[in-house]
Design a protein around this motif. Structure first.
Motif, PDB file in Angstrom:
ATOM      1  N   GLU A 219      21.752  51.126  62.021  1.00 53.02           N
ATOM      2  CA  GLU A 219      21.997  49.693  61.846  1.00 53.02           C
ATOM      3  C   GLU A 219      23.462  49.339  62.084  1.00 53.02           C
ATOM      4  OE1 GLU A 219      18.597  50.763  59.048  1.00 53.02           O
ATOM      5  OE2 GLU A 219      20.498  51.651  59.612  1.00 53.02           O
ATOM      6  N   TYR A 220      24.360  50.253  61.766  1.00 53.41           N
ATOM      7  CA  TYR A 220      25.791  49.992  61.925  1.00 53.41           C
ATOM      8  C   TYR A 220      26.160  49.710  63.378  1.00 53.41           C
ATOM      9  CZ  TYR A 220      26.633  51.871  57.181  1.00 53.41           C
ATOM     10  OH  TYR A 220      26.645  52.108  55.832  1.00 53.41           O
ATOM     11  N   PHE A 221      25.383  50.239  64.304  1.00 51.87           N
ATOM     12  CA  PHE A 221      25.692  50.111  65.727  1.00 51.87           C
ATOM     13  C   PHE A 221      25.011  48.911  66.372  1.00 51.87           C
ATOM     14  CE2 PHE A 221      26.240  54.409  64.343  1.00 51.87           C
ATOM     15  CZ  PHE A 221      27.534  54.660  64.735  1.00 51.87           C
ATOM     16  N   ARG A 222      24.132  48.254  65.623  1.00 53.55           N
ATOM     17  CA  ARG A 222      23.458  47.047  66.115  1.00 53.55           C
ATOM     18  C   ARG A 222      23.996  45.790  65.441  1.00 53.55           C
ATOM     19  NH1 ARG A 222      18.990  50.493  65.311  1.00 53.55           N
ATOM     20  NH2 ARG A 222      18.302  49.262  63.539  1.00 53.55           N
ATOM     21  N   THR A 223      24.906  45.939  64.491  1.00 54.56           N
ATOM     22  CA  THR A 223      25.424  44.809  63.727  1.00 54.56           C
ATOM     23  C   THR A 223      26.188  43.830  64.615  1.00 54.56           C
ATOM     24  OG1 THR A 223      25.577  46.120  61.707  1.00 54.56           O
ATOM     25  CG2 THR A 223      26.957  44.164  61.825  1.00 54.56           C
ATOM     26  N   LEU A 224      25.925  42.550  64.391  1.00 53.99           N
ATOM     27  CA  LEU A 224      26.690  41.467  65.006  1.00 53.99           C
ATOM     28  C   LEU A 224      27.495  40.804  63.893  1.00 53.99           C
ATOM     29  CD1 LEU A 224      23.964  39.857  67.303  1.00 53.99           C
ATOM     30  CD2 LEU A 224      25.655  41.611  67.888  1.00 53.99           C
ATOM     31  N   PHE A 225      28.511  40.032  64.262  1.00 56.59           N
ATOM     32  CA  PHE A 225      29.381  39.397  63.282  1.00 56.59           C
ATOM     33  C   PHE A 225      29.438  37.904  63.537  1.00 56.59           C
ATOM     34  CE2 PHE A 225      30.757  43.744  63.796  1.00 56.59           C
ATOM     35  CZ  PHE A 225      30.780  44.183  62.480  1.00 56.59           C
ATOM     36  N   ARG A 226      29.473  37.139  62.424  1.00 55.52           N
ATOM     37  CA  ARG A 226      29.511  35.686  62.511  1.00 55.52           C
ATOM     38  C   ARG A 226      30.686  35.160  61.688  1.00 55.52           C
ATOM     39  NH1 ARG A 226      24.572  34.456  60.414  1.00 55.52           N
ATOM     40  NH2 ARG A 226      25.466  34.354  58.345  1.00 55.52           N
ATOM     41  N   VAL A 227      31.402  34.236  62.280  1.00 53.88           N
ATOM     42  CA  VAL A 227      32.446  33.498  61.585  1.00 53.88           C
ATOM     43  C   VAL A 227      31.949  32.064  61.531  1.00 53.88           C
ATOM     44  CG1 VAL A 227      34.854  32.755  61.628  1.00 53.88           C
ATOM     45  CG2 VAL A 227      34.245  35.032  62.425  1.00 53.88           C
ATOM     46  N   ASP A 228      31.901  31.484  60.332  1.00 48.83           N
ATOM     47  CA  ASP A 228      31.284  30.178  60.154  1.00 48.83           C
ATOM     48  C   ASP A 228      32.217  29.000  60.391  1.00 48.83           C
ATOM     49  OD1 ASP A 228      28.774  31.208  59.587  1.00 48.83           O
ATOM     50  OD2 ASP A 228      29.276  31.501  57.491  1.00 48.83           O
ATOM     51  N   SER A 229      33.363  29.239  60.937  1.00 52.02           N
ATOM     52  CA  SER A 229      34.294  28.166  61.270  1.00 52.02           C
ATOM     53  C   SER A 229      35.004  28.570  62.549  1.00 52.02           C
ATOM     54  CB  SER A 229      35.296  27.957  60.132  1.00 52.02           C
ATOM     55  OG  SER A 229      36.039  29.136  59.921  1.00 52.02           O
ATOM     56  N   GLN A 230      36.024  27.837  62.906  1.00 54.84           N
ATOM     57  CA  GLN A 230      36.766  28.224  64.099  1.00 54.84           C
ATOM     58  C   GLN A 230      37.308  29.635  63.932  1.00 54.84           C
ATOM     59  OE1 GLN A 230      39.319  24.576  64.725  1.00 54.84           O
ATOM     60  NE2 GLN A 230      38.914  25.293  66.807  1.00 54.84           N
ATOM     61  N   CYS A 231      37.278  30.382  65.005  1.00 56.97           N
ATOM     62  CA  CYS A 231      37.823  31.737  64.961  1.00 56.97           C
ATOM     63  C   CYS A 231      39.312  31.682  64.674  1.00 56.97           C
ATOM     64  CB  CYS A 231      37.642  32.436  66.307  1.00 56.97           C
ATOM     65  SG  CYS A 231      36.011  33.086  66.551  1.00 56.97           S
ATOM     66  N   PRO A 232      39.740  32.535  63.789  1.00 56.39           N
ATOM     67  CA  PRO A 232      41.185  32.636  63.580  1.00 56.39           C
ATOM     68  C   PRO A 232      41.794  33.426  64.730  1.00 56.39           C
ATOM     69  CG  PRO A 232      40.048  34.288  62.297  1.00 56.39           C
ATOM     70  CD  PRO A 232      38.983  33.455  62.960  1.00 56.39           C
ATOM     71  N   PRO A 233      43.093  33.369  64.895  1.00 52.06           N
ATOM     72  CA  PRO A 233      43.720  34.288  65.840  1.00 52.06           C
ATOM     73  C   PRO A 233      43.667  35.681  65.220  1.00 52.06           C
ATOM     74  CG  PRO A 233      45.314  32.692  64.955  1.00 52.06           C
ATOM     75  CD  PRO A 233      44.005  32.429  64.302  1.00 52.06           C
ATOM     76  N   TRP A 234      42.979  36.596  65.862  1.00 55.03           N
ATOM     77  CA  TRP A 234      42.786  37.933  65.304  1.00 55.03           C
ATOM     78  C   TRP A 234      44.059  38.756  65.432  1.00 55.03           C
ATOM     79  CZ3 TRP A 234      38.611  37.901  62.563  1.00 55.03           C
ATOM     80  CH2 TRP A 234      37.520  37.126  62.964  1.00 55.03           C
ATOM     81  N   PRO A 235      44.386  39.513  64.400  1.00 52.24           N
ATOM     82  CA  PRO A 235      45.525  40.424  64.512  1.00 52.24           C
ATOM     83  C   PRO A 235      45.200  41.552  65.493  1.00 52.24           C
ATOM     84  CG  PRO A 235      44.452  40.681  62.387  1.00 52.24           C
ATOM     85  CD  PRO A 235      43.774  39.532  63.081  1.00 52.24           C
ATOM     86  N   ALA A 236      46.194  42.310  65.886  1.00 53.46           N
ATOM     87  CA  ALA A 236      45.995  43.404  66.840  1.00 53.46           C
ATOM     88  C   ALA A 236      45.056  44.467  66.285  1.00 53.46           C
ATOM     89  CB  ALA A 236      47.333  44.029  67.212  1.00 53.46           C
ATOM     90  N   CYS A 237      45.110  44.701  64.980  1.00 48.40           N
ATOM     91  CA  CYS A 237      44.173  45.620  64.343  1.00 48.40           C
ATOM     92  C   CYS A 237      43.885  45.120  62.931  1.00 48.40           C
ATOM     93  CB  CYS A 237      44.656  47.060  64.357  1.00 48.40           C
ATOM     94  SG  CYS A 237      46.296  47.339  63.736  1.00 48.40           S
TER      95      CYS A 237
ATOM     96  N   THR B  29      30.673  37.532  58.430  1.00 49.02           N
ATOM     97  CA  THR B  29      29.376  38.020  57.990  1.00 49.02           C
ATOM     98  C   THR B  29      28.812  38.949  59.046  1.00 49.02           C
ATOM     99  OG1 THR B  29      28.981  35.998  56.735  1.00 49.02           O
ATOM    100  CG2 THR B  29      27.048  37.331  57.279  1.00 49.02           C
ATOM    101  N   GLY B  30      28.479  40.163  58.630  1.00 49.68           N
ATOM    102  CA  GLY B  30      27.790  41.097  59.503  1.00 49.68           C
ATOM    103  C   GLY B  30      26.296  40.890  59.335  1.00 49.68           C
ATOM    104  N   TYR B  31      25.571  40.910  60.428  1.00 50.76           N
ATOM    105  CA  TYR B  31      24.122  40.687  60.310  1.00 50.76           C
ATOM    106  C   TYR B  31      23.355  41.485  61.358  1.00 50.76           C
ATOM    107  CZ  TYR B  31      24.435  37.453  64.261  1.00 50.76           C
ATOM    108  OH  TYR B  31      24.643  36.903  65.494  1.00 50.76           O
ATOM    109  N   SER B  32      22.114  41.734  61.019  1.00 51.89           N
ATOM    110  CA  SER B  32      21.220  42.449  61.916  1.00 51.89           C
ATOM    111  C   SER B  32      20.477  41.454  62.789  1.00 51.89           C
ATOM    112  CB  SER B  32      20.204  43.260  61.104  1.00 51.89           C
ATOM    113  OG  SER B  32      19.153  43.706  61.950  1.00 51.89           O
ATOM    114  N   PRO B  33      20.572  41.597  64.107  1.00 54.16           N
ATOM    115  CA  PRO B  33      19.801  40.708  64.980  1.00 54.16           C
ATOM    116  C   PRO B  33      18.305  41.031  64.921  1.00 54.16           C
ATOM    117  CG  PRO B  33      20.920  42.362  66.286  1.00 54.16           C
ATOM    118  CD  PRO B  33      21.382  42.546  64.865  1.00 54.16           C
ATOM    119  N   ASP B  34      17.966  42.212  64.418  1.00 56.07           N
ATOM    120  CA  ASP B  34      16.564  42.635  64.334  1.00 56.07           C
ATOM    121  C   ASP B  34      15.881  42.105  63.078  1.00 56.07           C
ATOM    122  OD1 ASP B  34      16.993  44.153  66.678  1.00 56.07           O
ATOM    123  OD2 ASP B  34      17.689  45.846  65.472  1.00 56.07           O
ATOM    124  N   SER B  35      16.479  42.372  61.913  1.00 54.49           N
ATOM    125  CA  SER B  35      15.839  42.009  60.644  1.00 54.49           C
ATOM    126  C   SER B  35      16.331  40.690  60.069  1.00 54.49           C
ATOM    127  CB  SER B  35      16.075  43.120  59.618  1.00 54.49           C
ATOM    128  OG  SER B  35      17.437  43.121  59.205  1.00 54.49           O
ATOM    129  N   GLY B  36      17.513  40.239  60.516  1.00 53.59           N
ATOM    130  CA  GLY B  36      18.093  39.035  59.954  1.00 53.59           C
ATOM    131  C   GLY B  36      18.905  39.288  58.693  1.00 53.59           C
TER     132      GLY B  36
END
Length: 156
Positions: free
Chosen positions: A10-28, A69-76
């Motif tokens: 499941e860790y390799f199928r996880t997608l991520f959602r941000v519920d507002s505008q994306c912040p500027p992501w740091p380098a790491c 939020t990390g979520y599974s596209p398969d199970s929801g």
């Protein structure tokens, strides 16, 4: 890949959602949660309490956690977490303290899953940007760190 640690698929199928505008992501940065671990069942009230404790700890350290939020596209199944610009070793210790098996680590769009108990054990997952979904408008900032964000993190 480093080491021979097995991670749930499941860790390799996880997608991520941000519920507002994306912040500027740091380098790491790390993606860390405090909710039930894969295969466990905790009451919603316990998940919420652990999530709030993690958030309070991050704020108490002077950090600026961003909800993701990390979520599974398969199970929801969805699990709220936090992105935080913090040294990887400390993120793993923090994840372990919150009974997590692993944290995600992002460096220049390279997404990895890292074992909390053994940070030298990790596996590549792929592009962070390709797994990121947003509700609002999102600029392509995964490889362009925010001004003022350090590009390397150390614990002092």
């Amino acid at each position: 890949m480093s080491g021979n640690h097995e991670f749930p698929s499941e860790y390799f199928r996880t997608l991520f959602r941000v519920d507002s505008q994306c912040p500027p992501w740091p380098a790491c940065f790390a993606i860390i949660t405090a909710c039930q671990t894969t295969g466990s069942r905790w009451p919603d009230s316990v998940n919420q309490l652990c999530d709030q404790r993690l958030f309070n700890w991050l704020l108490g350290c002077g950090l600026q956690p961003i909800r993701i939020t990390g979520y599974s596209p398969d199970s929801g199944h969805a699990e709220p977490g936090w992105t935080v610009a913090l040294e990887l070793g400390l993120c793993c210790r923090l994840g372990h303290a919150f009974r997590q098996h692993a944290v995600y680590w992002v460096q220049a769009d390279d997404l990895r899953v890292v074992c909390c108990a053994q940070p030298s054990q990790w596996r590549a997952v792929g592009s962070f940007r390709r797994r990121l979904r947003t509700v609002g408008r999102c600029a392509d900032t995964a490889t362009n760190p925010a001004p003022g964000w350090p590009t390397q993190f150390t614990v002092q």
